[in-house]
Scaffold this motif. Structure first.
Motif, PDB file in Angstrom:
ATOM      1  N   CYS A 138      -5.560  -0.437   5.360  1.00 21.64           N
ATOM      2  CA  CYS A 138      -5.910   0.752   5.721  1.00 21.64           C
ATOM      3  C   CYS A 138      -7.080   1.345   5.326  1.00 21.64           C
ATOM      4  CB  CYS A 138      -4.593   1.964   5.641  1.00 21.64           C
ATOM      5  SG  CYS A 138      -4.505   2.202   4.035  1.00 21.64           S
ATOM      6  N   PHE A 178      -0.206   3.983   0.787  1.00 17.70           N
ATOM      7  CA  PHE A 178      -0.691   4.915   2.074  1.00 17.70           C
ATOM      8  C   PHE A 178      -0.407   4.503   3.326  1.00 17.70           C
ATOM      9  CE2 PHE A 178      -3.673   5.556  -1.629  1.00 17.70           C
ATOM     10  CZ  PHE A 178      -3.415   6.978  -2.091  1.00 17.70           C
ATOM     11  N   HIS A 179       0.034   3.289   3.598  1.00 18.63           N
ATOM     12  CA  HIS A 179       0.516   3.029   4.795  1.00 18.63           C
ATOM     13  C   HIS A 179       1.559   1.971   4.793  1.00 18.63           C
ATOM     14  CE1 HIS A 179      -1.944  -0.801   4.636  1.00 18.63           C
ATOM     15  NE2 HIS A 179      -1.139  -1.255   5.610  1.00 18.63           N
ATOM     16  N   CYS A 237       0.676  -1.260  -0.137  1.00 12.98           N
ATOM     17  CA  CYS A 237      -0.063   0.093   0.092  1.00 12.98           C
ATOM     18  C   CYS A 237       0.983   1.380  -0.087  1.00 12.98           C
ATOM     19  CB  CYS A 237      -0.764   0.141   1.203  1.00 12.98           C
ATOM     20  SG  CYS A 237      -1.962   1.421   1.300  1.00 12.98           S
ATOM     21  N   CYS A 243      -7.446  -0.808  -0.393  1.00 12.42           N
ATOM     22  CA  CYS A 243      -6.574  -1.273   0.637  1.00 12.42           C
ATOM     23  C   CYS A 243      -7.280  -2.059   1.809  1.00 12.42           C
ATOM     24  CB  CYS A 243      -5.479  -0.251   1.082  1.00 12.42           C
ATOM     25  SG  CYS A 243      -4.358  -0.807   2.535  1.00 12.42           S
TER      26      CYS A 243
HETATM   27 ZN   LIG Z   1      -3.208   1.022   2.938  1.00 11.67          ZN
END
Ligand SMILES: [Zn+2]
Length: 593
Positions: free
Chosen positions: A62, A40-41, A38, A59
């Motif tokens: 998250c 984003f995390h 991911c 995702c």
């Molecule tokens: Zn994520």
């Protein structure tokens, strides 16, 4: 928003989402989807999934989700129109714009952001250069902030006169008001909202200045802190988090974010080397805050004044832990200190308190036990009971039980007795709550069980619509959000993108999750009969509860219950032909119409 709807759609259709996302994380084709780590995390096992055909990502870690436009907005820090323009340029699409008004709305936000930005510079300049700002400079010095820190956090000073900023900006009263900087007094004169205060500019997570917190000087007047009003058009206190723009990088790296109470706590944390610190601005933490924080980290450490720690309502915290899959911990600060102060007196102690933060409930119990008196058997029991009372609020019985054992051990009482005592220990949570607590637990397990089949039904509805569309009904979906997702897809005539646009956030997120999951290989007949069996089981339970409660043993009602139960039994095996499901479907159709 200004760009012709058709052109936005074209941009979405012609954008290669895999290529866009590949610039940030390596995707590879797995089954019918593309997967990767991911962007984003922080994670070790890839849980990020992309549906290339429909152009959406999800995702499973998250819960970040969206299409190419959302992705570019987040990753390139653009607003909606900016993201569409960015993608259009890549795909060689020239955009057409609609009526001016909408273009103006987009421009308006930009305008207000610029105004707030100018105010940030003005206040900072006043702090550094004006002789009258000396008390403000001294206050900051007393907190241990030098000039670099003032520059790093764009700190400022609002002059004491009524309208210094208004004169400097030279804009309409409406502009001042919409930007939250000032207004028009009853004599028709412009005034500044902040006067003679130390100014902490508040930026959103993208680093755009949206508002201010103004701190009164030691001998000043009015409330200690004054924040930009919610009436301002680009500021919302229930959503904004001070410091998120600086905190997000470290929060992502360490999968943890520290939430403090004030501006000086955030800055203090930074000075102590904790960059993942944010603060709510003049309000207690809201569920919007919790939801937003989840996008940046799965674990939240509350670093509140020692006297306020644990004041956060336990019930809300447990609710957020469950709803957003968050974990809350509390930093145990020395009594009488807040992170801002502690960072100055003993930065190592602050770092240690954050590192050794305890789970929310553990913190409450430890504090209770520390206060308690264990000098006699009577006092041991009393202390154990007080601590156990805190445990009753936790929704998970296994968690409750392990804390009960811990308390019994510390207080030297028999865990069996304490467990039994727990039954009467909840005066703040009357019987009704206990029942519903158990109800929630049961329902949750049930939901997870059925969610899979609901998900499969929705997926078939979106991918192989003709196989299932004639047999589905709202009443077959037992989870509210799945039922809504089904109804939205039907309102959109099966069009995924139209449905996603119509749906509210939780529903659209379910839809994206469904299409980003690996496609089910289940055949529609199997899914349909399992869905029906569960709905029939639930309905039978519901009707027999009604019968019992109302002492109603009408023939008709009993017949229905019996019919549904026999169908549940029959449906343990998937029928050979969908025709076999028709009578039961008919029953639901007439029962719920
Ligand atoms: Zn994520």
């Amino acid at each position: 928003m200004g760009i012709v709807e058709e052109d936005i759609r074209r941009v979405r259709d012609e954008t290669d989402i895999v290529q866009i996302i590949n610039q940030h994380t390596q995707l590879r084709k797995v089954g019918t989807r593309w997967q990767g780590s991911c962007p984003f995390h922080d994670e070790n096992t890839p849980s990020f999934s992309v549906n290339f055909e429909l152009g959406v990502y999800y995702c499973f870690g998250c819960r970040a989700s969206g299409d190419a436009i959302t992705f570019v907005r987040e990753k390139e820090n653009l607003d909606f129109a900016g993201a569409v323009e960015y993608l259009a340029a890549k795909a060689n699409i020239s955009l057409r714009y609609t009526d001016k008004n909408e273009n103006e709305t987009k421009g308006r936000r930009q305008e207000l952001l610029e105004l707030v930005g100018k105010a940030v510079n003005f206040y900072h300049d006043c702090l550094i250069n004006q002789p009258e700002a000396r008390p403000a400079r001294e206050y900051l010095k007393s907190r241990g902030y030098n000039r670099e820190i003032a520059a790093q956090f764009s700190l400022g000073w609002a002059p004491a006169e009524w309208d210094n900023l208004a004169k400097h900006l030279h804009v309409s009263a409406e502009d001042l008001q919409d930007a939250g900087l000032g207004g028009l007094n009853r004599y028709g004169k412009q005034y500044d909202f902040f006067r003679d205060r130390v100014m902490f500019p508040i930026f959103n997570e993208r680093g755009e200045p949206v508002g201010f917190g103004g701190r009164q000087l030691p001998e000043g007047e009015g409330p200690k802190y004054k924040n930009t009003s919610d009436a301002a058009k680009i500021y919302s206190k229930s959503q904004v988090l001070y410091g998120l723009n600086w905190a997000k990088t470290e929060a992502g790296r360490l999968s943890e974010i520290v939430v403090c109470e004030g501006y000086t706590d955030v800055i203090g944390a930074h000075l102590a080397g904790i960059e993942r610190a944010v603060a709510t601005c003049g309000t207690a933490m809201t569920s919007d805050h919790a939801k937003k924080l989840r996008r940046f980290a799965p674990r939240i450490v509350l670093a509140y004044d020692a006297d306020n720690a644990g004041q956060a309502a336990a019930e809300r915290v447990y609710g957020w832990e469950e709803e957003f899959e968050l974990e809350f911990a509390i930093a145990d600060l020395p009594e009488g200190s807040d992170p801002g102060e502690l960072s100055r007196k003993d930065p190592a102690a602050l770092r240690r308190a954050v590192e050794e933060a305890k789970p929310f409930l553990q913190f409450l119990i430890d504090r209770e036990l520390k206060r308690g008196d264990l000098s006699t058997p009577e006092r041991q029991v009393r202390t154990a009971e007080e601590a156990a009372r805190l445990v009753t609020e936790h929704p998970n019985p296994m968690v409750r039980d392990s804390y009960v054992i811990q308390i019994a051990d510390t207080c030297h009482v028999n865990p069996e007795d304490l467990r039994r005592r727990m039954q009467d220990l909840a005066p703040r949570t009357p019987t009704q709550k206990r029942i519903s607590e158990e109800g929630i637990e049961k329902e949750k397990v049930f939901k997870i069980e059925i969610a899979e089949v609901e998900r499969q039904a929705l997926e078939i509805l979106l991918h192989r619509r003709e196989e299932i569309v004639d047999y589905l009904l709202p009443a077959l979906f037992l989870t509210g959000v799945a039922r809504e997702a089904y109804e939205t897809v039907e309102d959109a005539n099966g069009d995924f993108h139209a449905a996603r646009e119509m749906a509210e956030e939780s529903v659209s997120s379910i839809l994206v999750e469904v299409v980003a999951s690996e496609a089910t290989e289940e055949d529609s007949l199997g899914v349909l009969s399992r869905l029906l069996a569960l709905a029939a089981e639930q309905k039978a339970a519901e009707l027999s509860a009604v019968a019992k409660r109302e002492d109603n043993y009408d023939r008709e009602l009993l017949d229905d219950i019996q019919y549904l139960r026999s169908q549940v039994a029959t449906l343990r095996e998937v029928p050979e032909d969908v025709k076999a499901l028709k009578p039961l479907l008919e029953w639901f159709r007439s029962a719920t119409s």
